[in-house]
Enzyme design. Sequence first.
Site, mmCIF file in Angstrom:
data_model
loop_
_atom_site.group_PDB
_atom_site.id
_atom_site.type_symbol
_atom_site.label_atom_id
_atom_site.label_comp_id
_atom_site.label_asym_id
_atom_site.label_seq_id
_atom_site.Cartn_x
_atom_site.Cartn_y
_atom_site.Cartn_z
ATOM 1 N N SER A 174 3.312 14.485 7.739
ATOM 2 C CA SER A 174 1.929 14.953 7.789
ATOM 3 C C SER A 174 1.868 16.460 8.003
ATOM 4 O O SER A 174 2.483 16.992 8.925
ATOM 5 C CB SER A 174 1.169 14.258 8.921
ATOM 6 O OG SER A 174 1.050 12.881 8.675
ATOM 7 N N ASP B 70 -9.302 17.392 7.721
ATOM 8 C CA ASP B 70 -7.957 17.150 8.248
ATOM 9 C C ASP B 70 -7.047 18.365 8.068
ATOM 10 O O ASP B 70 -5.852 18.231 7.779
ATOM 11 C CB ASP B 70 -7.326 15.914 7.601
ATOM 12 C CG ASP B 70 -6.203 15.326 8.460
ATOM 13 O OD1 ASP B 70 -6.095 15.705 9.643
ATOM 14 O OD2 ASP B 70 -5.417 14.505 7.933
ATOM 15 N N HIS C 142 -4.844 16.031 12.382
ATOM 16 C CA HIS C 142 -4.426 14.913 13.228
ATOM 17 C C HIS C 142 -3.048 15.130 13.862
ATOM 18 O O HIS C 142 -2.656 14.392 14.758
ATOM 19 C CB HIS C 142 -4.469 13.582 12.460
ATOM 20 C CG HIS C 142 -3.400 13.427 11.410
ATOM 21 N ND1 HIS C 142 -3.618 13.618 10.067
ATOM 22 C CD2 HIS C 142 -2.103 13.054 11.517
ATOM 23 C CE1 HIS C 142 -2.517 13.377 9.392
ATOM 24 N NE2 HIS C 142 -1.574 13.033 10.259
#
Length: 435
Positions: A290, A211, A180
């Site tokens: 992230s 992911d 993402h």
Amino acid sequence: MGGTDVTDGWDWRRPGGSGAPAGGPVPGQPPPSAGGGTTSPWWSDALADPWRDPYAPAAVVVPATAPTGAGEPEPVTDPDAPTRPGLRQVVLISLITALLAGSLGSALTYAFLGGGAVPTLGAQAGQAPALAQRKPESLAGVAERVLPSVVTIRVASLGGTSEGSGFVVSTDGHIVTNDHVVADGPGKATVVFNDGSTAAATVVGQDPESDIAVIKVTRSGLTPVQFGDSDALAVGDPVLAMGSPLSLANTVTAGIVSALDRTMQAGEPGGPTRYYAAIQTDAAVNHGNSGGPLVDGAGRVVGVNSTIKSLVADGQEAGNIGLAFAIPINQAKRVTEEIIGTGKARRTVIGASVGGTGATGGGVRLNAVEPAGPAAAAGMRTGDVVLRLDKHPMTDPTDLVALVRKYAPGSVVTVEYRRGSARQNTSVTLAADAK
């Protein structure tokens, strides 16, 4: 002769005697006074008179200076009279006073401190405590060793520039991050290294459901991270989260493993649904973390920071509340190797679709079982209720999907299920999907 000198007719006498000149005034002698008498015998040139009686006293008369003009005489200032000090005198006096006061203070300090010796501040130095020595196994030692392998990733798109984190996994420039982080970009990114240098990167491959994404920079001699074993983690183990939360590069936060195999699903509206059997930690993780590494106490990467839980409503900015989740590194490493090797990753499946939960006794119900799939090969049927997968209890359909995704194709797992009122156990060899 008889003691009288007849040369000038003057009778010399010792002081106290009387006498007068025999004739008129003698040069150098003051004239008679106006009252008929004579002035004092102490005239100004008496000391120069060769005929003066050496035993007679003498006085020096200084004639007054005649005024040069008319009017009052020039005033004379009494040197002994008090005067008002000027500004210069005041400043000078103040400066001298300050110097004297400083000298006095220094002298007193010198006396009280034992002859001017500077006191020793603090206790006597000894060996630093273990936590202050920054040994390689300390948290500071771990951070120092791992941070050079952690990077910031910036991706420009039509919606603006997004930012995430990543870590180097090979000396030739491969970097792991979250899907993402790069999903909305044009397949390119900018990587900022720990020392502030930058490099352009291209996307090697992505796996939206796990992911995980891999990007690559054209740079050699990089320092890759060391991989740990996420299956060996225990609740309570210390961990460090590294990355660039809120654009604050090279940030390190500490916490513990709060839970293991925390199943959940995530995803943005219109995007892929991601399933996690995640490592839960209370190490502070925020937007920008992230894709960064979750590191164990030995400095080995055990997870990829991916998502957080928050109490804010949809559309609001979320922040850390001590609930962060990382993809286990055993799963992330496998997906990374497949992406580098083939450009895509395989998805692990059990060969069945799940629906609601079991009516009684918990578990998740199988809505359909593929005839040639792993579940059917293990003897399972449509309608069976899966109770546990490798001892992990099933309470929601997400649990089964997330846990299956954690394993590599070919892994053998133990499944406990219920058919009717009977409980049974079977071993299922998981497989890769046909994609």
